[in-house]
Motif scaffolding. Sequence first.
Motif, mmCIF file in Angstrom:
data_model
loop_
_atom_site.group_PDB
_atom_site.id
_atom_site.type_symbol
_atom_site.label_atom_id
_atom_site.label_comp_id
_atom_site.label_asym_id
_atom_site.label_seq_id
_atom_site.Cartn_x
_atom_site.Cartn_y
_atom_site.Cartn_z
ATOM 1 N N THR A 71 0.837 -1.189 0.000
ATOM 2 C CA THR A 71 0.000 0.000 0.000
ATOM 3 C C THR A 71 0.880 1.250 0.000
ATOM 4 O OG1 THR A 71 -1.907 1.057 1.074
ATOM 5 C CG2 THR A 71 -0.191 0.198 2.522
ATOM 6 N N ALA A 72 0.272 2.365 -0.342
ATOM 7 C CA ALA A 72 0.983 3.645 -0.338
ATOM 8 C C ALA A 72 1.128 4.140 1.100
ATOM 9 C CB ALA A 72 0.219 4.673 -1.167
ATOM 10 N N VAL A 73 2.194 4.895 1.339
ATOM 11 C CA VAL A 73 2.434 5.524 2.640
ATOM 12 C C VAL A 73 2.300 7.032 2.443
ATOM 13 C CG1 VAL A 73 4.123 5.935 4.473
ATOM 14 C CG2 VAL A 73 3.984 3.680 3.382
ATOM 15 N N SER A 74 1.410 7.648 3.202
ATOM 16 C CA SER A 74 1.233 9.103 3.097
ATOM 17 C C SER A 74 2.401 9.814 3.763
ATOM 18 C CB SER A 74 -0.075 9.527 3.769
ATOM 19 O OG SER A 74 0.032 9.383 5.175
ATOM 20 N N ALA A 75 2.593 11.062 3.392
ATOM 21 C CA ALA A 75 3.661 11.873 4.000
ATOM 22 C C ALA A 75 3.427 12.011 5.498
ATOM 23 C CB ALA A 75 3.719 13.244 3.327
ATOM 24 N N GLU A 76 2.179 12.152 5.913
ATOM 25 C CA GLU A 76 1.846 12.290 7.338
ATOM 26 C C GLU A 76 2.230 11.025 8.118
ATOM 27 O OE1 GLU A 76 -2.089 12.795 10.183
ATOM 28 O OE2 GLU A 76 -2.280 13.156 8.038
ATOM 29 N N THR A 77 1.903 9.870 7.555
ATOM 30 C CA THR A 77 2.251 8.607 8.223
ATOM 31 C C THR A 77 3.760 8.445 8.303
ATOM 32 O OG1 THR A 77 0.198 7.532 7.558
ATOM 33 C CG2 THR A 77 2.054 6.083 8.093
ATOM 34 N N PRO A 116 1.876 2.973 13.294
ATOM 35 C CA PRO A 116 1.385 3.722 12.132
ATOM 36 C C PRO A 116 1.466 2.914 10.832
ATOM 37 C CG PRO A 116 2.924 5.061 13.406
ATOM 38 C CD PRO A 116 2.975 3.669 13.962
ATOM 39 N N LEU A 117 2.429 2.000 10.757
ATOM 40 C CA LEU A 117 2.542 1.143 9.571
ATOM 41 C C LEU A 117 1.467 0.067 9.590
ATOM 42 C CD1 LEU A 117 6.431 0.802 9.482
ATOM 43 C CD2 LEU A 117 4.979 2.282 8.064
ATOM 44 N N GLU A 118 1.237 -0.533 10.746
ATOM 45 C CA GLU A 118 0.178 -1.533 10.856
ATOM 46 C C GLU A 118 -1.180 -0.934 10.518
ATOM 47 O OE1 GLU A 118 0.695 -2.920 14.854
ATOM 48 O OE2 GLU A 118 2.035 -4.536 14.231
ATOM 49 N N ALA A 119 -1.381 0.337 10.870
ATOM 50 C CA ALA A 119 -2.656 1.005 10.608
ATOM 51 C C ALA A 119 -2.946 1.145 9.112
ATOM 52 C CB ALA A 119 -2.677 2.377 11.279
ATOM 53 N N LEU A 120 -1.940 0.968 8.284
ATOM 54 C CA LEU A 120 -2.135 1.031 6.833
ATOM 55 C C LEU A 120 -2.834 -0.209 6.295
ATOM 56 C CD1 LEU A 120 1.417 2.326 5.833
ATOM 57 C CD2 LEU A 120 -0.715 3.671 5.898
ATOM 58 N N PHE A 121 -2.858 -1.264 7.084
ATOM 59 C CA PHE A 121 -3.393 -2.553 6.646
ATOM 60 C C PHE A 121 -4.567 -2.978 7.518
ATOM 61 C CE2 PHE A 121 1.160 -2.463 5.702
ATOM 62 C CZ PHE A 121 1.170 -2.732 4.347
ATOM 63 N N ASP A 122 -5.394 -3.872 6.980
ATOM 64 C CA ASP A 122 -6.464 -4.472 7.773
ATOM 65 C C ASP A 122 -5.849 -5.678 8.497
ATOM 66 O OD1 ASP A 122 -8.651 -5.788 8.854
ATOM 67 O OD2 ASP A 122 -9.864 -5.670 7.009
ATOM 68 N N MET A 123 -5.232 -5.396 9.636
ATOM 69 C CA MET A 123 -4.494 -6.437 10.373
ATOM 70 C C MET A 123 -5.409 -7.575 10.814
ATOM 71 S SD MET A 123 -1.388 -5.452 10.125
ATOM 72 C CE MET A 123 -0.485 -6.458 11.301
#
Length: 163
Positions: free
Chosen positions: A78-84, A148-155
Amino acid sequence: MRCRITLIAIAAVSVGLTVGCSAAKPLEVDPARTSVEYTFRDSSVPPEYHRSYVIKASSTRATITVDSYGDVLRQETTAVSAETWTKVTDLVRSLPERTKDIKTQKPGCAGGTASKIVVREGDDQRYSRHIEDCGGGPVAPLTDTAAPLEALFDMRDLLKTNG
């Protein structure tokens, strides 16, 4: 003469205390060249319940690979936003301070999990820390950095089991 020796001894002890009690230096990283790899190793349970994973992230994307004892079960990017990425690199910078008092534990505790984080800048490894969690181990500095990286995915979906 005794006064001089006493003063020198006091000065030496003071310098030692100052160095020993000082805060760990923040990790200086260039966010554009930094990558973070977070590994979670699950406890020893039957394969249908075992879920370990690795998240590899840079300033633009993150990939998670979920496995059960080495058999890859799922992989997503997935993409990572600048904020993340700013949150992640701020947490990375503070890792030396947040982990300085954690004692190295013996690996392979029965039934425990483990977390590891590796920070690279280009090809240079800048920081690495592995922590075993044998019932309440101090893994929060690593898991907080990975959050914050885990939050990018549906863990929940990625780690669901067959059981």
